[in-house]
Design a protein around this motif. Sequence first.
Motif, PDB file in Angstrom:
ATOM      1  N   TYR A 105      50.172  57.382  43.407  1.00 55.29           N
ATOM      2  CA  TYR A 105      50.355  55.865  43.796  1.00 55.29           C
ATOM      3  C   TYR A 105      48.767  55.373  44.174  1.00 55.29           C
ATOM      4  O   TYR A 105      48.543  54.391  43.620  1.00 55.29           O
ATOM      5  N   LEU A 106      48.512  56.101  45.286  1.00 52.33           N
ATOM      6  CA  LEU A 106      47.204  55.719  45.612  1.00 52.33           C
ATOM      7  C   LEU A 106      46.018  55.591  44.608  1.00 52.33           C
ATOM      8  O   LEU A 106      45.171  54.893  44.348  1.00 52.33           O
ATOM      9  N   TRP A 107      45.881  56.872  43.744  1.00 48.64           N
ATOM     10  CA  TRP A 107      45.129  56.750  42.585  1.00 48.64           C
ATOM     11  C   TRP A 107      45.338  55.670  41.839  1.00 48.64           C
ATOM     12  O   TRP A 107      44.444  55.066  41.333  1.00 48.64           O
ATOM     13  N   LEU A 108      46.601  55.313  41.425  1.00 51.97           N
ATOM     14  CA  LEU A 108      46.890  54.223  40.104  1.00 51.97           C
ATOM     15  C   LEU A 108      46.244  52.966  41.041  1.00 51.97           C
ATOM     16  O   LEU A 108      45.780  52.123  40.417  1.00 51.97           O
ATOM     17  N   CYS A 109      46.773  52.877  42.312  1.00 54.28           N
ATOM     18  CA  CYS A 109      46.248  51.180  42.803  1.00 54.28           C
ATOM     19  C   CYS A 109      44.853  51.286  42.851  1.00 54.28           C
ATOM     20  O   CYS A 109      44.305  50.242  42.691  1.00 54.28           O
ATOM     21  N   GLY A 110      44.042  52.336  43.131  1.00 52.78           N
ATOM     22  CA  GLY A 110      42.735  52.315  43.129  1.00 52.78           C
ATOM     23  C   GLY A 110      41.991  52.134  42.027  1.00 52.78           C
ATOM     24  O   GLY A 110      41.045  51.162  41.918  1.00 52.78           O
ATOM     25  N   LEU A 111      42.446  52.732  40.881  1.00 52.30           N
ATOM     26  CA  LEU A 111      41.952  52.274  39.519  1.00 52.30           C
ATOM     27  C   LEU A 111      42.349  50.806  39.126  1.00 52.30           C
ATOM     28  O   LEU A 111      41.231  50.349  38.560  1.00 52.30           O
ATOM     29  N   LEU A 112      43.668  50.471  39.563  1.00 53.64           N
ATOM     30  CA  LEU A 112      43.602  49.108  39.164  1.00 53.64           C
ATOM     31  C   LEU A 112      42.851  47.761  39.994  1.00 53.64           C
ATOM     32  O   LEU A 112      42.851  47.098  39.465  1.00 53.64           O
ATOM     33  N   ARG A 113      42.887  48.456  41.170  1.00 54.17           N
ATOM     34  CA  ARG A 113      41.973  47.282  42.294  1.00 54.17           C
ATOM     35  C   ARG A 113      40.588  47.513  41.662  1.00 54.17           C
ATOM     36  O   ARG A 113      40.159  46.307  41.668  1.00 54.17           O
ATOM     37  N   ASP A 114      39.957  48.491  41.368  1.00 53.71           N
ATOM     38  CA  ASP A 114      38.698  48.474  40.887  1.00 53.71           C
ATOM     39  C   ASP A 114      38.548  47.568  39.599  1.00 53.71           C
ATOM     40  O   ASP A 114      37.369  46.862  39.453  1.00 53.71           O
ATOM     41  N   ALA A 115      39.424  47.768  38.618  1.00 55.62           N
ATOM     42  CA  ALA A 115      39.508  46.884  37.331  1.00 55.62           C
ATOM     43  C   ALA A 115      39.496  45.470  37.587  1.00 55.62           C
ATOM     44  O   ALA A 115      38.944  44.604  37.303  1.00 55.62           O
ATOM     45  N   LEU A 116      40.515  44.988  38.651  1.00 55.79           N
ATOM     46  CA  LEU A 116      40.401  43.682  39.172  1.00 55.79           C
ATOM     47  C   LEU A 116      39.332  42.972  39.634  1.00 55.79           C
ATOM     48  O   LEU A 116      39.202  41.978  39.597  1.00 55.79           O
ATOM     49  N   ALA A 117      38.567  44.120  40.303  1.00 53.63           N
ATOM     50  CA  ALA A 117      37.540  43.549  41.250  1.00 53.63           C
ATOM     51  C   ALA A 117      36.437  43.287  39.950  1.00 53.63           C
ATOM     52  O   ALA A 117      35.393  42.373  40.224  1.00 53.63           O
ATOM     53  N   GLU A 118      36.275  43.769  38.922  1.00 58.93           N
ATOM     54  CA  GLU A 118      35.570  43.454  37.515  1.00 58.93           C
ATOM     55  C   GLU A 118      35.647  42.116  37.271  1.00 58.93           C
ATOM     56  O   GLU A 118      34.603  41.493  36.683  1.00 58.93           O
ATOM     57  N   VAL A 119      36.787  41.654  37.540  1.00 55.39           N
ATOM     58  CA  VAL A 119      36.995  40.045  37.149  1.00 55.39           C
ATOM     59  C   VAL A 119      37.058  39.132  38.430  1.00 55.39           C
ATOM     60  O   VAL A 119      37.757  38.251  38.309  1.00 55.39           O
ATOM     61  N   ALA A 120      36.343  39.660  39.470  1.00 54.64           N
ATOM     62  CA  ALA A 120      36.353  39.014  40.908  1.00 54.64           C
ATOM     63  C   ALA A 120      37.803  38.712  41.363  1.00 54.64           C
ATOM     64  O   ALA A 120      37.992  37.542  41.739  1.00 54.64           O
ATOM     65  N   VAL A 121      38.749  39.489  41.105  1.00 51.30           N
ATOM     66  CA  VAL A 121      39.781  39.231  42.058  1.00 51.30           C
ATOM     67  C   VAL A 121      40.147  40.400  42.950  1.00 51.30           C
ATOM     68  O   VAL A 121      40.474  41.579  42.570  1.00 51.30           O
ATOM     69  N   PRO A 122      39.815  40.314  44.236  1.00 56.28           N
ATOM     70  CA  PRO A 122      40.034  41.236  45.160  1.00 56.28           C
ATOM     71  C   PRO A 122      41.558  41.590  45.605  1.00 56.28           C
ATOM     72  O   PRO A 122      42.125  40.479  45.599  1.00 56.28           O
ATOM     73  N   GLN A 212      45.516  32.602  37.943  1.00 56.75           N
ATOM     74  CA  GLN A 212      45.711  31.780  39.206  1.00 56.75           C
ATOM     75  C   GLN A 212      44.984  31.995  40.305  1.00 56.75           C
ATOM     76  O   GLN A 212      44.297  31.162  40.962  1.00 56.75           O
ATOM     77  N   ALA A 213      44.806  33.336  40.648  1.00 55.56           N
ATOM     78  CA  ALA A 213      43.653  33.932  41.805  1.00 55.56           C
ATOM     79  C   ALA A 213      42.387  33.612  41.636  1.00 55.56           C
ATOM     80  O   ALA A 213      41.612  33.175  42.615  1.00 55.56           O
ATOM     81  N   ARG A 214      41.974  33.736  40.261  1.00 58.16           N
ATOM     82  CA  ARG A 214      40.490  33.226  40.136  1.00 58.16           C
ATOM     83  C   ARG A 214      40.432  31.695  40.376  1.00 58.16           C
ATOM     84  O   ARG A 214      39.620  31.197  41.018  1.00 58.16           O
ATOM     85  N   ALA A 215      41.330  30.672  39.645  1.00 56.32           N
ATOM     86  CA  ALA A 215      41.334  29.427  39.914  1.00 56.32           C
ATOM     87  C   ALA A 215      41.355  28.903  41.434  1.00 56.32           C
ATOM     88  O   ALA A 215      40.462  28.199  41.808  1.00 56.32           O
ATOM     89  N   LEU A 216      42.236  29.583  42.103  1.00 53.79           N
ATOM     90  CA  LEU A 216      42.487  29.276  43.657  1.00 53.79           C
ATOM     91  C   LEU A 216      41.070  29.829  44.515  1.00 53.79           C
ATOM     92  O   LEU A 216      40.975  29.304  45.394  1.00 53.79           O
ATOM     93  N   GLY A 217      40.538  31.018  43.950  1.00 56.75           N
ATOM     94  CA  GLY A 217      39.587  31.353  44.637  1.00 56.75           C
ATOM     95  C   GLY A 217      38.077  30.533  44.182  1.00 56.75           C
ATOM     96  O   GLY A 217      36.897  30.914  44.514  1.00 56.75           O
ATOM     97  N   GLY A 218      38.170  29.455  43.289  1.00 59.31           N
ATOM     98  CA  GLY A 218      36.793  28.488  43.127  1.00 59.31           C
ATOM     99  C   GLY A 218      36.256  29.002  41.738  1.00 59.31           C
ATOM    100  O   GLY A 218      35.122  28.645  41.468  1.00 59.31           O
ATOM    101  N   LEU A 219      36.829  30.127  41.195  1.00 58.70           N
ATOM    102  CA  LEU A 219      36.115  30.608  39.814  1.00 58.70           C
ATOM    103  C   LEU A 219      36.278  29.707  38.703  1.00 58.70           C
ATOM    104  O   LEU A 219      37.260  29.295  38.537  1.00 58.70           O
ATOM    105  N   PRO A 220      35.196  29.536  37.669  1.00 58.95           N
ATOM    106  CA  PRO A 220      35.457  28.839  36.570  1.00 58.95           C
ATOM    107  C   PRO A 220      36.423  29.382  35.521  1.00 58.95           C
ATOM    108  O   PRO A 220      36.576  30.655  35.562  1.00 58.95           O
ATOM    109  N   CYS A 221      37.224  28.690  34.758  1.00 58.89           N
ATOM    110  CA  CYS A 221      38.221  29.428  34.042  1.00 58.89           C
ATOM    111  C   CYS A 221      37.821  28.736  32.459  1.00 58.89           C
ATOM    112  O   CYS A 221      38.082  27.425  32.301  1.00 58.89           O
ATOM    113  N   ASP A 222      37.343  29.450  31.679  1.00 57.71           N
ATOM    114  CA  ASP A 222      36.875  28.725  30.274  1.00 57.71           C
ATOM    115  C   ASP A 222      37.703  29.512  29.284  1.00 57.71           C
ATOM    116  O   ASP A 222      37.177  29.490  28.004  1.00 57.71           O
ATOM    117  N   GLY A 223      38.719  30.153  29.799  1.00 62.13           N
ATOM    118  CA  GLY A 223      39.802  30.603  28.465  1.00 62.13           C
ATOM    119  C   GLY A 223      40.525  31.525  29.346  1.00 62.13           C
ATOM    120  O   GLY A 223      40.568  31.829  30.421  1.00 62.13           O
TER     121      GLY A 223
END
Length: 243
Positions: A105-122, A212-223
Amino acid sequence: MRFLLVDPSELPADPMAAESALLERAAAGECVAHVWEAPVSLAVPRSYRRHPTLDEARARFAAEGCPVHLRLSGGGLVPQGPGILNFSAAWMEADAAGVRAEAIYLWLCGLLRDALAEVAVPTHWQAVEGSFCDGRFNLAWGEGEAARKIVGTAQYWRPIAGTAPRRYAVLAHAVLLVDADIREANARANAFEAAIGSGQRYREDRIVSVAQARALGGLPCDGPCMPAFARALSAKVRAAAAP
């Protein structure tokens, strides 16, 4: 061993049959993964068979264009549909679930967390009370009482016949809310729980999508966020080794 990312066209269209196909490949010694979107549907664990009206409710929802699948892993009800991304990885394990499940589970969460960080969602992992299929290895966005579930995770272990000592084919799975219509998905989940009389009810304000997380974090949404996030996740998977 590195993961082979399997093209969805190489697997059965039925999500449950695709899971079984991945487990068969894992039992044969392969290390495989699958990233895909499913049509509008619901997935529930086989423990839902305890509800006497399950078959009747499944038939009604299927007739209305929302099939309800009985999945291999445990947990609770999960909505599927446009904007919801699925990730499954399967490989062979020598140790039993009681020894290795938390590390996986920790491996899976770490992999997904790192992928989400690539789109600026901590994100971080925690339970989010009131969300569908809640568990302590959700990924959540936001802190404290404001945390909302963005990813759910699950595992399934299948003993491999004829192995001594006993080995297992393991399926680690995640459901990621990317561009999903949160209100619709949550309402559909609640409608099915009501149809089977489970008494379970989920809160829309306890889940969030990547968009939603990106928008609430003030990041632009162009699609849609799906293309960029699916690429980021696929790249992380290709670079990952089995835990």
